[in-house]
Design a protein around this motif. Structure first.
Motif, PDB file in Angstrom:
ATOM      1  N   ASN A  24       0.841  -1.194   0.000  1.00  0.00           N
ATOM      2  CA  ASN A  24       0.000   0.000   0.000  1.00  0.00           C
ATOM      3  C   ASN A  24       0.879   1.248   0.000  1.00  0.00           C
ATOM      4  O   ASN A  24       1.723   1.419   0.881  1.00  0.00           O
ATOM      5  N   GLU A  25       0.634   2.093  -1.000  1.00  0.00           N
ATOM      6  CA  GLU A  25       1.465   3.297  -1.165  1.00  0.00           C
ATOM      7  C   GLU A  25       1.280   4.274   0.004  1.00  0.00           C
ATOM      8  O   GLU A  25       2.209   4.998   0.376  1.00  0.00           O
ATOM      9  N   ALA A  26       0.081   4.260   0.592  1.00  0.00           N
ATOM     10  CA  ALA A  26      -0.176   5.175   1.720  1.00  0.00           C
ATOM     11  C   ALA A  26       0.746   4.856   2.896  1.00  0.00           C
ATOM     12  O   ALA A  26       1.185   5.764   3.610  1.00  0.00           O
ATOM     13  N   PHE A  27       1.026   3.589   3.089  1.00  0.00           N
ATOM     14  CA  PHE A  27       1.916   3.219   4.191  1.00  0.00           C
ATOM     15  C   PHE A  27       3.337   3.725   3.930  1.00  0.00           C
ATOM     16  O   PHE A  27       4.005   4.233   4.839  1.00  0.00           O
ATOM     17  N   VAL A  28       3.783   3.598   2.677  1.00  0.00           N
ATOM     18  CA  VAL A  28       5.127   4.085   2.316  1.00  0.00           C
ATOM     19  C   VAL A  28       5.216   5.587   2.601  1.00  0.00           C
ATOM     20  O   VAL A  28       6.189   6.060   3.192  1.00  0.00           O
TER      21      VAL A  28
ATOM     22  N   VAL B  23      11.598   0.519   1.545  1.00  0.00           N
ATOM     23  CA  VAL B  23      10.321   0.472   2.278  1.00  0.00           C
ATOM     24  C   VAL B  23       9.242  -0.111   1.374  1.00  0.00           C
ATOM     25  O   VAL B  23       8.476  -0.996   1.776  1.00  0.00           O
ATOM     26  N   GLN B  27       7.548  -3.482   2.594  1.00  0.00           N
ATOM     27  CA  GLN B  27       6.447  -3.091   3.476  1.00  0.00           C
ATOM     28  C   GLN B  27       5.465  -4.246   3.699  1.00  0.00           C
ATOM     29  O   GLN B  27       4.980  -4.447   4.824  1.00  0.00           O
ATOM     30  N   ARG B  31       4.698  -5.557   7.371  1.00  0.00           N
ATOM     31  CA  ARG B  31       3.326  -5.390   7.871  1.00  0.00           C
ATOM     32  C   ARG B  31       2.678  -6.751   8.124  1.00  0.00           C
ATOM     33  O   ARG B  31       1.933  -6.932   9.091  1.00  0.00           O
ATOM     34  N   ILE B  99      -4.551   1.671   7.788  1.00  0.00           N
ATOM     35  CA  ILE B  99      -4.327   1.720   6.349  1.00  0.00           C
ATOM     36  C   ILE B  99      -4.949   0.478   5.733  1.00  0.00           C
ATOM     37  O   ILE B  99      -4.639  -0.649   6.131  1.00  0.00           O
ATOM     38  N   GLY B 100      -5.812   0.713   4.813  1.00  0.00           N
ATOM     39  CA  GLY B 100      -6.532  -0.403   4.196  1.00  0.00           C
ATOM     40  C   GLY B 100      -5.658  -1.200   3.250  1.00  0.00           C
ATOM     41  O   GLY B 100      -4.566  -0.788   2.896  1.00  0.00           O
TER      42      GLY B 100
END
Lengths: 116, 174
Positions: A24-28, B23, B27, B31, B99-100
């Protein structure tokens, strides 16, 4: 990589599929935001503190040269015992103390913000 | 594509973009690891984010080898620290930012079974299975990260895998 006595590729594949779905790009962006923010103030802070220290030191150059010239003349005439300690000399000129403090602060800022 | 080591070196020299690539690359793994350890999505993402920030600070100490294992070791330690900080009573944080993720891809029936089966394992067994089977760490890397003796890690993984398979098979039959 895996040093298993037993193979578990089937389970690993299931876990990998889950991990893949978590991309998910939002997490990055959330992770990188404080990193970019910190680097934005780090450079100006270091250059600012360093520049101030340099400026303070340069502003004393004229006085230092005068002092050296005067001392050089005195050395030609006679040998005089040093009547001031280093600390007293620094305290006599507050700007020197400020310049030294700036250099120490700059070094501390570099050490504090530098990664291991 | 640049190797992890090259990107880590660039990141250590202060290039944030190189770290961002790392990252992005890992990620999902981090996660996934923290979600399996905490079983709470919001808490897991907080731990994962802290782990990446710690990795950024310590990137200069990465000397090669599996970057994923290095990162997962940091994430596991952050999980332990977060758990130590936790209050005894659990409170619901309405402001928590979750975060979805792509639910259609992530919630296949066998993956729901996998999550459920994982939760039935004793904690130490679950930790070893998560680190070795899900995150791909070697037994010795997991032993170093957890502080468990190597033989204990192997034993936990073998028993955990057997229990997972048994649970998944019974879910499938039912």
């Amino acid at each position: 990589m895996m040093q298993s006595d037993e193979k578990y590729d089937d389970l690993t594949a299931l876990f990998e599929a889950q991990d893949e779905a978590l991309q998910n790009e939002a997490f990055v962006e959330q992770v990188m935001k404080p990193i970019y923010k910190r680097s934005r103030w780090r450079t100006p802070l270091l250059f600012g503190a360093g520049g101030l220290g340099l400026g303070a030191a340069l502003s004393q150059m004229g006085g230092l040269l005068d002092l050296l010239t005067a001392r050089a003349l005195a050395v030609e005439l006679q040998f005089e015992p040093v009547d001031m300690t280093l600390t007293q000399s620094i305290l006599a000129e507050p700007l020197w103390a400020a310049a030294i403090a700036m250099v120490v602060l700059s070094c501390a800022a570099i050490i504090a913000t530098e990664r291991a | 594509m640049k190797s992890d080591l090259d990107l880590a070196r660039e990141a250590a020299s202060g290039q944030e973009a190189a770290f961002e690539t790392l990252v992005r690359r890992y990620q999902g793994n981090v996660r996934g690891l923290t979600r399996r350890l905490t079983a709470h999505a919001a808490e897991a993402d907080d731990v994962a984010q802290t782990a990446f920030l710690t990795a950024w600070r310590k990137i200069g100490s990465y000397r090669g080898g599996s970057f994923k294992s290095w990162l997962c070791t940091i994430a596991y330690r952050e999980f332990l620290q977060a758990r130590r900080r936790q209050k005894p009573e659990v409170t619901f944080d309405e402001s928590a930012h979750i975060i979805g993720f792509d639910a259609s891809a992530a919630r296949l029936p066998e993956q729901l079974d996998l999550d459920r089966a994982l939760r039935t394992l004793p904690e130490n067994q679950r930790i070893c299975v998560v680190l070795c089977v899900a995150s791909g760490m070697s037994h010795s890397e997991a032993s170093e990260a957890t502080g468990f003796p190597l033989g204990t890690v192997k034993s936990h993984v073998n028993r955990g895998v057997a229990a997972l398979r048994k649970q998944l098979a019974s879910d499938h039959v039912a």
